[in-house]
Design an enzyme around this catalytic site. Structure first.
Site, PDB file in Angstrom:
ATOM      1  CD  GLU A  48      10.193  13.280  11.608  1.00  0.00           C
ATOM      2  OE1 GLU A  48       8.989  12.622  11.693  1.00  0.00           O
ATOM      3  OE2 GLU A  48      10.955  12.816  10.920  1.00  0.00           O
ATOM      4  CE  LYS A  85      -1.754   2.891   2.782  1.00  0.00           C
ATOM      5  NZ  LYS A  85      -1.817   4.117   2.103  1.00  0.00           N
ATOM      6  CD  GLU A 111      13.269   4.747   8.993  1.00  0.00           C
ATOM      7  OE1 GLU A 111      13.163   5.768   9.666  1.00  0.00           O
ATOM      8  OE2 GLU A 111      13.104   5.042   7.584  1.00  0.00           O
ATOM      9  CB  CYS A 169      12.878   9.823   8.489  1.00  0.00           C
ATOM     10  SG  CYS A 169      12.917   8.817   6.782  1.00  0.00           S
TER      11      CYS A 169
HETATM   12  C1  UN1 Z   1      14.142   9.179   4.461  1.00  0.00           C
HETATM   13  O1  UN1 Z   1      14.726  10.050   4.944  1.00  0.00           O
HETATM   14  O2  UN1 Z   1      12.964   8.863   4.637  1.00  0.00           O
HETATM   15  O3  UN1 Z   1      19.696   8.845   3.461  1.00  0.00           O
HETATM   16  C2  UN1 Z   1      14.966   8.075   3.454  1.00  0.00           C
HETATM   17  C3  UN1 Z   1      19.072   9.397   2.853  1.00  0.00           C
HETATM   18  C4  UN1 Z   1      18.376   8.811   1.703  1.00  0.00           C
HETATM   19  C5  UN1 Z   1      17.207   7.980   2.177  1.00  0.00           C
HETATM   20  C6  UN1 Z   1      16.158   8.718   3.106  1.00  0.00           C
HETATM   21  N1  UN1 Z   1      18.954   7.769   1.074  1.00  0.00           N
HETATM   22  O4  UN1 Z   1      18.801  10.530   3.049  1.00  0.00           O
END
Ligand code: UN1
Length: 498
Positions: free
Chosen positions: A387, A177, A252, A286
């Site tokens: 965040e 999804k 995550e 993230c």
């Molecule tokens: C994310 O931040 O959701 O390390 C993934 C990074 C990317 C992946 C980020 N390769 O910033």
């Protein structure tokens, strides 16, 4: 602007409308006059069909030898490479990041297709000596069955590939999804796999806005694992629902990633790193740098340099090759970011640049916010702890390395962290002491590569590491096997103890 494409659920190799007949629309966040696509608003019934299709495809798929499964992924890598331009364009149009970054999203998926594809020839287990003579023992990996993937919109091709490709090489079948704001990229990834020879039903796609499709996927008894990347609020709910069924859940979630700057650092390098990691992807990673923790002796000149660059970032439609920073993904996200900017001011932080929506010319049709920098931030402020997921940098000054590390660690999250220094002792001390799943030295907090474990500590995750050599631990089950060829009963832990 072209006509919107109609996307149907992919179930057992067939494209099907939702059972309810309901759909939802996705518009380009840089220009909401552009309708990107119309997607199915799926519910439990659609999810049930998709899970049944994945379950039916499992016996045959799991019996294909892993090296052969891997070859399909390797072929998909070549197809993705050939389609990179088109898929980048689709990705920018659906979620807003500039074309050069969208290309990076596809490159991560290509890397994962190569890495997971070649894993088909390794899939190492372990053998160990037995305590008993004439006995052999080993552990092998076996697939879980049907796995459910819930993916975010911010890396719509990369994160879908991190989850789907290891799951497939390990022999699982999939129901995905995708994030409702960027589902086209999942269709593109699956189109490449299908063209590479993936049999029907091995990957199924159901789309849906809100929890209507995600929740039944998490709760479905035939789904052995849920792998989720997204907000902590949703992740907690997924974890709770999964726990009731003792289901494997890999999470995550958020980050509040610190970047520490010591006085001896190369300040030009720091400026470039901070601007890239705080404002790249409009701060919607993230792993984005959201806290600059800087030694007081160098704070002001560094902040001046960062602001100078941030104010000149070219903000616009990502489809324009000149654009350096695109819009936020949707109106809700824009409002959330603006409300945090409001909160920062109320808390007494100093707004040094940015701070507002951009509505000049065509940008009025999108969800654009200026790159924003706050100084005078204290570790207790909400803009230092929560965040934001937008282009907002909170600058905190400290007086020592010890204080920098303590401030860096004093948040709920622990995904990525960074330190800039030329002092090897400081770098190594920080490397060990920072509470994060990923640490960078003299590089910003973003840019993780797919062949190292990816994930975080504390409220960022629940201990799993997707990507890297640990990825198979998420998507497979260990089976330990003992073979006794002595021809007599050997009672373990009894006969051999004198
Ligand atoms: C994310 O931040 O959701 O390390 C993934 C990074 C990317 C992946 C980020 N390769 O910033």
């Amino acid at each position: 602007m072209s006509n919107p494409r109609i996307f149907q659920n992919l179930i057992g190799g067939a494209f099907l409308p939702s059972r309810s007949g309901q759909t939802f629309e996705r518009r380009n966040p840089a220009d909401t006059r552009d309708i990107v696509g119309v997607f199915q608003q799926s519910n439990a019934e659609d999810v049930g069909l998709a899970v049944a299709a994945a379950k039916a495809a499992f016996p045959a798929w799991s019996q294909i030898p892993a090296p052969r499964r891997g070859e399909i992924l390797l072929r998909a890598a070549t197809i993705l490479e050939a389609r990179k331009e088109q898929y980048s364009h689709d990705l920018t149009r659906e979620m807003g990041k500039p074309l050069f970054e969208a290309g990076g999203d596809i490159v991560e998926a290509i890397g994962m297709a190569q890495y997971a594809g070649s894993e088909g020839r390794r899939m190492h287990g372990v053998t160990t000596p037995s305590e008993l003579p004439n006995k052999f023992q080993m552990s092998i990996r076996q697939p879980l069955g049907v796995v459910g993937l819930i993916t975010p919109w911010n890396f719509p091709m990369a994160i879908a590939s991190w989850k789907m490709l290891p799951a497939l090489v390990a022999g699982n079948t999939v129901v995905i999804k995708p994030g409702e704001d960027a589902a086209v990229s999942t269709y593109n990834l699956v189109a490449a796999l299908t063209e590479a020879g993936l049999p029907p039903g091995v990957v199924n796609i159901v789309t849906g806005y809100g929890p209507g499709a995600g929740q039944p996927l998490v709760e479905h008894p035939d789904v052995a694992l849920i792998s989720f990347t997204g907000s902590t609020t949703t992740g907690r709910l997924v974890y709770e629902l999964g726990a009731r069924q003792i289901k494997r859940v890999s999470l995550e979630m958020g980050g509040k990633n610190p970047l520490i700057v010591m006085p001896d650092a190369d300040m030009e390098l720091v400026m470039q790193g901070v601007v890239w990691a705080a404002f790249g992807t409009t701060g919607q990673r993230c792993t984005a740098t959201s806290r600059l923790i800087v030694h007081k002796d160098v704070a002001e000149p560094l902040v001046a340099r960062i602001i100078e660059r941030a104010q000149h970032l070219r903000v616009g439609n990502g489809l324009d090759p000149e654009t350096e920073m695109g819009p936020l993904v949707n109106e809700k996200q824009m409002q959330r970011v603006l409300s945090y900017i409001e909160i920062g001011q109320q808390e007494g932080a100093t707004l040094r640049c940015g701070g507002g929506r951009i509505t000049e010319g065509d940008l009025a049709h999108g969800w654009f916010v200026q790159p924003t920098v706050f100084t005078g931030v204290t570790p207790q402020m909400r803009i230092a702890r929560e965040e934001i997921f937008g282009p907002v940098l909170s600058v905190i000054t400290v007086a020592s390395l010890e204080e920098a590390i303590a401030v860096a660690n004093d948040v709920a999250y622990g995904l990525s962290a960074s330190i800039y220094t030329r002092d090897i002792n400081a770098a190594y001390r920080a490397m060990l002491a920072l509470e994060a799943g990923i640490v960078y030295i003299n590089a910003p907090t973003i840019g993780a590569e797919i062949h190292l474990p990816f994930g975080g500590v504390k409220a960022t995750g629940n201990g799993h590491r997707e990507a890297g050599p640990t990825m198979l631990d998420v998507f497979s089950e260990w089976k330990s096997i003992y073979i006794d060829f002595s021809g007599s009963l050997q009672r373990a832990q009894i006969d051999n103890v004198e």
